[in-house]
Design a protein around this motif. Structure first.
Motif, PDB file in Angstrom:
ATOM      1  N   UNK A 235       0.972  -1.287   0.086  1.00 21.02           N
ATOM      2  CA  UNK A 235       0.018   0.014   0.096  1.00 21.02           C
ATOM      3  C   UNK A 235       0.788   1.246  -0.068  1.00 21.02           C
ATOM      4  N   UNK A 236       2.048   1.263   0.771  1.00 20.40           N
ATOM      5  CA  UNK A 236       3.076   2.332   0.697  1.00 20.40           C
ATOM      6  C   UNK A 236       3.853   2.654  -0.590  1.00 20.40           C
TER       7      UNK A 236
ATOM      8  N   UNK B  13       0.838   6.524   8.574  1.00 22.57           N
ATOM      9  CA  UNK B  13       2.106   6.734   7.653  1.00 22.57           C
ATOM     10  C   UNK B  13       2.426   5.632   6.939  1.00 22.57           C
ATOM     11  N   UNK B  14       3.250   5.833   5.977  1.00 21.47           N
ATOM     12  CA  UNK B  14       3.794   4.795   4.929  1.00 21.47           C
ATOM     13  C   UNK B  14       4.693   3.901   5.808  1.00 21.47           C
ATOM     14  N   UNK B  15       5.363   4.453   6.868  1.00 28.63           N
ATOM     15  CA  UNK B  15       6.207   3.695   7.781  1.00 28.63           C
ATOM     16  C   UNK B  15       5.429   2.562   8.452  1.00 28.63           C
ATOM     17  N   UNK B  16       4.186   2.970   8.827  1.00 28.08           N
ATOM     18  CA  UNK B  16       3.341   2.324   9.565  1.00 28.08           C
ATOM     19  C   UNK B  16       2.986   0.884   8.911  1.00 28.08           C
ATOM     20  N   UNK B  17       2.521   1.334   7.617  1.00 26.95           N
ATOM     21  CA  UNK B  17       2.027   0.364   6.425  1.00 26.95           C
ATOM     22  C   UNK B  17       3.067  -0.679   6.271  1.00 26.95           C
ATOM     23  N   UNK B  18       4.289  -0.003   6.181  1.00 32.23           N
ATOM     24  CA  UNK B  18       5.318  -1.015   5.734  1.00 32.23           C
ATOM     25  C   UNK B  18       5.747  -2.070   7.042  1.00 32.23           C
TER      26      UNK B  18
ATOM     27  N   UNK C 164      -9.450  -3.846  -2.133  1.00 32.07           N
ATOM     28  CA  UNK C 164      -9.582  -4.390  -0.740  1.00 32.07           C
ATOM     29  C   UNK C 164      -8.170  -4.166  -0.150  1.00 32.07           C
ATOM     30  N   UNK C 165      -8.039  -3.930   1.206  1.00 31.95           N
ATOM     31  CA  UNK C 165      -6.814  -4.105   1.885  1.00 31.95           C
ATOM     32  C   UNK C 165      -6.567  -5.646   2.147  1.00 31.95           C
ATOM     33  N   UNK C 166      -5.300  -5.966   2.240  1.00 31.51           N
ATOM     34  CA  UNK C 166      -4.654  -7.262   2.269  1.00 31.51           C
ATOM     35  C   UNK C 166      -4.027  -7.098   3.607  1.00 31.51           C
ATOM     36  N   UNK C 167      -4.449  -8.124   4.772  1.00 32.54           N
ATOM     37  CA  UNK C 167      -3.361  -8.108   5.911  1.00 32.54           C
ATOM     38  C   UNK C 167      -2.980  -9.686   5.948  1.00 32.54           C
ATOM     39  N   UNK C 168      -1.655  -9.619   6.144  1.00 35.65           N
ATOM     40  CA  UNK C 168      -1.100 -11.171   6.154  1.00 35.65           C
ATOM     41  C   UNK C 168      -1.020 -11.821   7.374  1.00 35.65           C
ATOM     42  N   UNK C 169      -1.086 -13.083   7.285  1.00 33.77           N
ATOM     43  CA  UNK C 169      -1.000 -14.076   8.688  1.00 33.77           C
ATOM     44  C   UNK C 169       0.413 -14.870   8.306  1.00 33.77           C
TER      45      UNK C 169
ATOM     46  N   UNK D 256      -2.942  -0.385  13.492  1.00 35.36           N
ATOM     47  CA  UNK D 256      -2.325   0.415  12.822  1.00 35.36           C
ATOM     48  C   UNK D 256      -2.049   1.654  13.540  1.00 35.36           C
ATOM     49  N   UNK D 257      -3.429   2.349  13.858  1.00 38.60           N
ATOM     50  CA  UNK D 257      -3.479   3.486  14.377  1.00 38.60           C
ATOM     51  C   UNK D 257      -2.885   3.512  15.648  1.00 38.60           C
ATOM     52  N   UNK D 258      -3.015   2.647  16.644  1.00 39.16           N
ATOM     53  CA  UNK D 258      -2.551   2.607  18.068  1.00 39.16           C
ATOM     54  C   UNK D 258      -0.948   2.581  17.976  1.00 39.16           C
TER      55      UNK D 258
END
Length: 625
Positions: A163-164, A185-190, A202-207, A269-271
């Motif tokens: 996403x970043x 921020x991009x750093x958080x997404x990375x 869609x967003x993709x969150x890995x396991x 991510x926000x926290x």
């Protein structure tokens, strides 16, 4: 299927979404790995083995001592050296690292953090005792994902882009805006490896597997505008029941002693960005905290649960704190100034300050109003949420009962052959489709027949006439948080209560249906006073509902009455204890007519929540059952 009537005409009915099929997992057809096909499983529907008699913590400790196995007492688990780790590898482990086996204090299930071996308490005993006889080391490795799932996971992950790295464009701005990520921020997404699947938006969150053994699964998050707000849609691979991803776990250090649990990946991510604290997102949000995840949370001395901004999130936080050991848990109370973490970030609130207001989950048995005043305020300021989950298919039931609430006992009765089981199955299915984890105890009809009825009600049509759609509806039905006890006929109340307690702990059950009380009364009670026996059983269900914060719906046959007389609360079989203990009493009235089919009505004759009672008509549609 039941349809509400008013003045003899159909009122309205809210049905499940029935849009065009978009591929096996709700993805665009271009990403679906071929046509849908039947998957054969050992259990087509989740069922609880009977009888379920969980091992006690005392029995586990006694067994370990008798075998000379050292152990440490934890919050939710006991820690011991793992018999699944080779002797040479065990020599290099020191201190807490050598105690890599976690045994759940409530169920006895174990997990070895080193080898990822897991199994039941009986599996552990067999492995320990087998080694003494010279048998090979037991290997009970976690079940590998299906090859089909692995291929799909890899295919989607490869198609998604970080996403970043999404080029600055109107599409990128829209994606961030839809998911509320404008301030992330991009750093958080990375750091959290969040990707974006452009074809599906869609967003993709890995396991990721513990220890970096590879990619085990994915969660895809979609967003749609709905009025002034946004509705999120989740898809997991593998299915929700097998998706045990604590999002953010690879970023946790062994030295971390505090963690914040959230119900959404976006909140984590926000926290993490705002506070720098370790954060984990629960895989199924507020619906369930699988016991399989507890070993990964043992290292933390303090756990803060910030699960959302409504009363349902608050109730889930209190329920999960029981599993995690409430003495180490703190809860962030929902409120206007304490919304969800992502909303707080976007509103410019200080998240660290909100965390400092978290309330301890544990308190003594006696409390003062000072400790209760915030909860009272929460109920007064959120009247609709305090009323519980509302039915989508029975609006008149909402008008009278206001909603379905945890910790209550509902007694339901009606004449023989009037359709009690048919109605109560749709009544429970309605709630289950809205995320109310449900356990069915059908002592009168088989689980196969009951599941067939519920599947037909879920599909709103007879599937025997359209078998080509069976797999599509069965796949959707299988994803519901619905479980069945395997009892049939007369059963001991102690065995049934033990099974229910096990289900509440393992599956976070919020609603138990018992159909019906007379069929579950055990043989040992035939020689005693049946009225006294029934009073004892009703009292046991009342205590379970209160202690477990779980709603129990209990079907009881009425006394023998004249056909031309309507049933009353006093018509319930047995003494007055059933109606006295109940929070709600529902009566299915069946007025038989000589000239044709009778008319059926549902009467609410007791409502402890706010006192509203009344009657509304029902019509039975046989084509949908």
């Amino acid at each position: 299927m039941w349809v509400l009537l008013r003045s003899g005409y159909p009122l309205r009915i809210l049905l499940p979404l029935r849009g065009a099929w978009m591929g096996r997992r709700g993805l665009p057809r271009s990403l679906a790995p071929g046509p849908p096909r039947r998957r054969y499983r050992k259990e087509a529907l989740p069922a609880l083995e009977a009888p379920v008699l969980p091992v006690t913590t005392t029995e586990i400790r006694q067994y370990l001592r008798a075998r000379g196995i050292p152990f440490q007492d934890g919050h939710s688990c006991l820690r011991a050296p793992s018999p699944f780790v080779g002797a040479s590898k065990l020599k290099h482990q020191t201190g807490a690292a050598s105690f890599s086996l976690f045994i759940d204090k409530t169920t006895g299930r174990f997990l070895c953090m080193t080898t990822l071996a897991e199994g039941s308490w009986e599996d552990f005993q067999a492995s320990v005792e087998g080694q003494g006889g010279g048998a090979r080391e037991g290997v009970l490795l976690s079940e590998a994902p299906e090859a089909e799932d692995s291929e799909e996971v890899r295919r989607i992950w490869d198609r998604a882009i970080p996403l970043w790295e999404l080029p600055e464009s109107e599409e990128a701005q829209l994606a961030r805006m839809m998911f509320g990520l404008t301030k992330v921020t991009d750093d958080t997404l990375k750091r959290f490896s969040v990707r974006y699947l452009r074809p599906a938006r869609r967003l993709v969150f890995p396991w990721f597997s513990p220890g970096g053994l590879g990619l085990r699964g994915l969660k895809l998050l979609g967003a749609e505008t709905q009025g002034d707000g946004v509705q999120y849609m989740e898809t997991t691979i593998p299915r929700p029941g097998a998706y045990h991803n604590l999002f953010g776990l690879p970023l946790i250090s062994r030295r971390d002693v505090e963690v914040v649990l959230t119900s959404r990946e976006l909140d984590s991510l926000a926290l993490n960005q705002s506070t720098g604290l370790p954060t984990l997102a629960l895989p199924r949000g507020t619906a369930c905290l699988p016991p399989a995840l507890l070993p990964y949370l043992e290292q933390f001395r303090r756990v803060v649960l910030w699960l959302g901004n409504d009363l349902r999130s608050w109730e889930a936080a209190k329920l999960f704190a029981r599993k995690l050991n409430p003495k180490r848990c703190s809860l962030v109370r929902p409120g206007d100034k304490q919304p969800s973490p992502l909303e707080a970030l976007n509103q410019g609130l200080n998240l660290s300050r909100i965390l400092r207001t978290a309330l301890p989950a544990w308190h003594k048995s006696i409390v003062s109003f000072r400790q209760l005043r915030e909860e009272v305020l929460g109920e007064l300021s959120n009247v609709e949420q305090a009323a519980g989950v509302r039915w989508s298919r029975f609006p008149d039931l909402n008008r009278l009962l206001k909603g379905h609430r945890k910790g209550e006992l509902t007694v339901f009765t009606g004449p023989t052959g009037s359709g009690k089981t048919t109605f109560i199955s749709e009544y429970a299915l309605d709630l289950c489709t809205q995320g109310v984890n449900t356990l069915w105890g059908s002592f009168e009809i088989s689980n196969v027949r009951l599941a067939r009825v519920m599947l037909t009600q879920f599909a709103v049509g007879r599937l025997e006439e359209q078998l080509d759609k069976y797999d599509e509806w069965a796949d959707r039905f299988e994803d519901l948080p619905l479980y069945f006890m395997t009892f049939h006929g007369q059963q001991s109340i102690r065995t049934v209560i033990d099974t229910m307690q096990h289900a509440v702990y393992v599956y976070d059950i919020c609603h138990v249906v018992i159909d019906n009380l007379q069929f579950m009364m055990g043989h040992e009670q035939l020689s005693t006073d049946r009225i006294a026996a029934q009073d004892y059983i009703v009292g046991a269900f009342r205590k379970f509902a209160t202690d477990s914060s779980c709603h129990v719906t209990l079907v009881i046959h009425p006394r023998k009455e004249d056909d031309d007389k309507e049933l009353q609360t006093a018509s319930i079989f047995g003494s007055a204890k059933a109606s006295q203990e109940a929070d709600n009493v529902l009566i299915l009235q069946d007025r038989k007519l000589v000239t044709g089919p009778g008319k059926r009505y549902l009467q609410v004759s007791k409502n402890r929540f706010d006192g509203d009672v009344g009657v509304f008509p029902l019509e039975f549609n046989k084509t949908n059952i």
